[in-house]
Each structure stands twice: as structure tokens, then as C-alpha cells.
Design an enzyme around this catalytic site. Sequence first.
Site, PDB file in Angstrom:
ATOM      1  N   ARG A   1       5.424   6.240   5.081  1.00  0.00           N
ATOM      2  CA  ARG A   1       6.662   5.850   5.759  1.00  0.00           C
ATOM      3  C   ARG A   1       7.882   6.452   5.088  1.00  0.00           C
ATOM      4  O   ARG A   1       8.800   6.905   5.718  1.00  0.00           O
ATOM      5  CB  ARG A   1       6.820   4.317   5.738  1.00  0.00           C
TER       6      ARG A   1
ATOM      7  N   SER B   1       3.679  -4.794   7.527  1.00  0.00           N
ATOM      8  CA  SER B   1       3.114  -6.106   7.828  1.00  0.00           C
ATOM      9  C   SER B   1       3.939  -7.200   7.160  1.00  0.00           C
ATOM     10  O   SER B   1       4.163  -8.267   7.745  1.00  0.00           O
ATOM     11  CB  SER B   1       1.669  -6.190   7.343  1.00  0.00           C
TER      12      SER B   1
ATOM     13  N   HIS C   1       0.615   0.948  12.182  1.00  0.00           N
ATOM     14  CA  HIS C   1      -0.804   1.249  11.952  1.00  0.00           C
ATOM     15  C   HIS C   1      -1.424   1.867  13.204  1.00  0.00           C
ATOM     16  O   HIS C   1      -2.182   2.836  13.122  1.00  0.00           O
ATOM     17  CB  HIS C   1      -1.593  -0.028  11.642  1.00  0.00           C
TER      18      HIS C   1
ATOM     19  N   LYS D   1      -4.671  -9.910  -3.533  1.00  0.00           N
ATOM     20  CA  LYS D   1      -3.612 -10.300  -2.608  1.00  0.00           C
ATOM     21  C   LYS D   1      -3.976 -11.597  -1.886  1.00  0.00           C
ATOM     22  O   LYS D   1      -5.145 -11.877  -1.670  1.00  0.00           O
ATOM     23  CB  LYS D   1      -3.413  -9.208  -1.558  1.00  0.00           C
TER      24      LYS D   1
HETATM   25  P1  ADP Z   1      -2.320  -1.409   1.980  1.00  0.00           P
HETATM   26  O1  ADP Z   1      -2.296  -2.757   1.341  1.00  0.00           O
HETATM   27  O2  ADP Z   1      -3.594  -0.664   1.803  1.00  0.00           O
HETATM   28  O3  ADP Z   1      -1.097  -0.551   1.720  1.00  0.00           O
HETATM   29  P2  ADP Z   1      -1.320  -1.743   4.672  1.00  0.00           P
HETATM   30  O4  ADP Z   1      -1.972  -2.472   5.790  1.00  0.00           O
HETATM   31  O5  ADP Z   1       0.014  -2.231   4.231  1.00  0.00           O
HETATM   32  O6  ADP Z   1      -2.385  -1.740   3.539  1.00  0.00           O
HETATM   33  O7  ADP Z   1      -1.167  -0.216   5.049  1.00  0.00           O
HETATM   34  C1  ADP Z   1      -2.282   0.590   5.326  1.00  0.00           C
HETATM   35  C2  ADP Z   1      -1.824   2.032   5.481  1.00  0.00           C
HETATM   36  O8  ADP Z   1      -0.983   2.149   6.623  1.00  0.00           O
HETATM   37  C3  ADP Z   1      -1.007   2.567   4.315  1.00  0.00           C
HETATM   38  O9  ADP Z   1      -1.341   3.927   4.141  1.00  0.00           O
HETATM   39  C4  ADP Z   1       0.409   2.420   4.781  1.00  0.00           C
HETATM   40  O10 ADP Z   1       1.264   3.365   4.156  1.00  0.00           O
HETATM   41  C5  ADP Z   1       0.238   2.726   6.261  1.00  0.00           C
HETATM   42  N1  ADP Z   1       1.307   2.139   7.073  1.00  0.00           N
HETATM   43  C6  ADP Z   1       1.713   0.855   7.102  1.00  0.00           C
HETATM   44  N2  ADP Z   1       2.744   0.687   7.964  1.00  0.00           N
HETATM   45  C7  ADP Z   1       3.002   1.921   8.490  1.00  0.00           C
HETATM   46  C8  ADP Z   1       3.977   2.436   9.404  1.00  0.00           C
HETATM   47  N3  ADP Z   1       4.901   1.648   9.938  1.00  0.00           N
HETATM   48  N4  ADP Z   1       3.938   3.758   9.702  1.00  0.00           N
HETATM   49  C9  ADP Z   1       3.005   4.549   9.114  1.00  0.00           C
HETATM   50  N5  ADP Z   1       2.088   4.138   8.224  1.00  0.00           N
HETATM   51  C10 ADP Z   1       2.077   2.846   7.913  1.00  0.00           C
END
Ligand code: ADP
Length: 162
Positions: free
Chosen positions: A90, A129, A17, A41
Site C-alpha cells: 500500500r 482491516s 485484499h 495476534k
Molecule cells: P498480514 O497480517 O499478513 O499483513 P493482512 O490481512 O493485513 O495480513 O494483509 C495481507 C496482505 O494484503 C499484505 O500483503 C497486505 O500488505 C495486503 N493488503 C492489505 N490491505 C491492502 C490494500 N488495501 N491494498 C493492497 N494490499 C493490501
Amino acid sequence: MKAAVYPGSFDPVTYGHLDIIRRAAEIFDELTVSVLNNKIKTPLFSVEERVKMLEEATRDLPNVRIDSFSGLLIDYARKQDIHVAIRGLRAITDFEYELQIAQTNRKFSDGELDTMFLTTSLEYAYLSSSTVKEIASFNGDISQCVPEFVAKSIYAKYGYDR
Ligand code: ADP
């Protein structure tokens, strides 16, 4: 002024992130990172905890603001007068889901909210996460995934003092 919102769960924030946040903050004049209060969630951290961690992790970025919201992203963005949403990609598995959301948001905002995708830096492609939480729940090493103060908070949630 060019503004964007980066919405997500951030439960908790990872280096993946943070990489997206840094890069988006260079493209836009102001970036609002907004924690989605998603009732479906079951998060490990409360919205307040997630906001605090993001604030701490982005302290050195003056044009980044941390906020939270519930409800539809298009309504939130309209109220803030923001017309671009940032999402990170990703892998191809992210793409299908993200494409659908991006198209829905564009359609239902009457073209007012567009989505810009940043592709992950390769070193973070594996990072999510959920994986971090899974490793930490078994007291595994997450030092390469999240800042130290975040790691401490995750371990504490699972009852480890390290
Ligand atoms: P959500 O539940 O909205 O998917 P996340 O916190 O899992 O929330 O992810 C938020 C955003 O960050 C999403 O667009 C996700 O694809 C991106 N993201 C999460 N991890 C990574 C990573 N390692 N590299 C790039 N983007 C990421």
C-alpha cells in the site's frame, strides 16, 4: 501450471485484499488464498469465519481456492508445491517490513519461495482491516471498504444490527 499463494490475516477481507486477489488470479493459473492462524495476534474473527468470508467473496473466481495454515509459510508452500507468494503493497511503510519477510522466506526456503508484490489500486491505498474494524466499532459507515455481507458480520461483532 503456475500457482501462487496469497497469505495473510484477512481479519476480515477488504476490497483492498479482493483487488489483489482478482489481479493475482489473472496472472496465475491457480491462486491459493491462505488465512494465517497467527497465535500472537488477537483476531476479531476465527480462522473458520475468515475462510468462510473469503470463500463467499471469491465465489466468482474459479481458479481461487481458500485455505488456512499455521506455522511457517515456507513449510506450507513446500507441502503445497507452490513457489510464489503474493503480497500487497500500500505504501512505503509496508515495504520495509515486506522486504524483510520476502528476503527471509527466500533465504530459508533455499530459494524455493519467491515473493511477488502487487501494488494497491489507488482507491484502496488507505484501506486496512484494522481501520475498517476501528470505524465499525464506532458504528461508522464501512460500505466502501468491504462487501455488504462482511460489513454485517463486523457490525454484529460490535453489537450493532445494521
Ligand atoms: P498480514 O497480517 O499478513 O499483513 P493482512 O490481512 O493485513 O495480513 O494483509 C495481507 C496482505 O494484503 C499484505 O500483503 C497486505 O500488505 C495486503 N493488503 C492489505 N490491505 C491492502 C490494500 N488495501 N491494498 C493492497 N494490499 C493490501
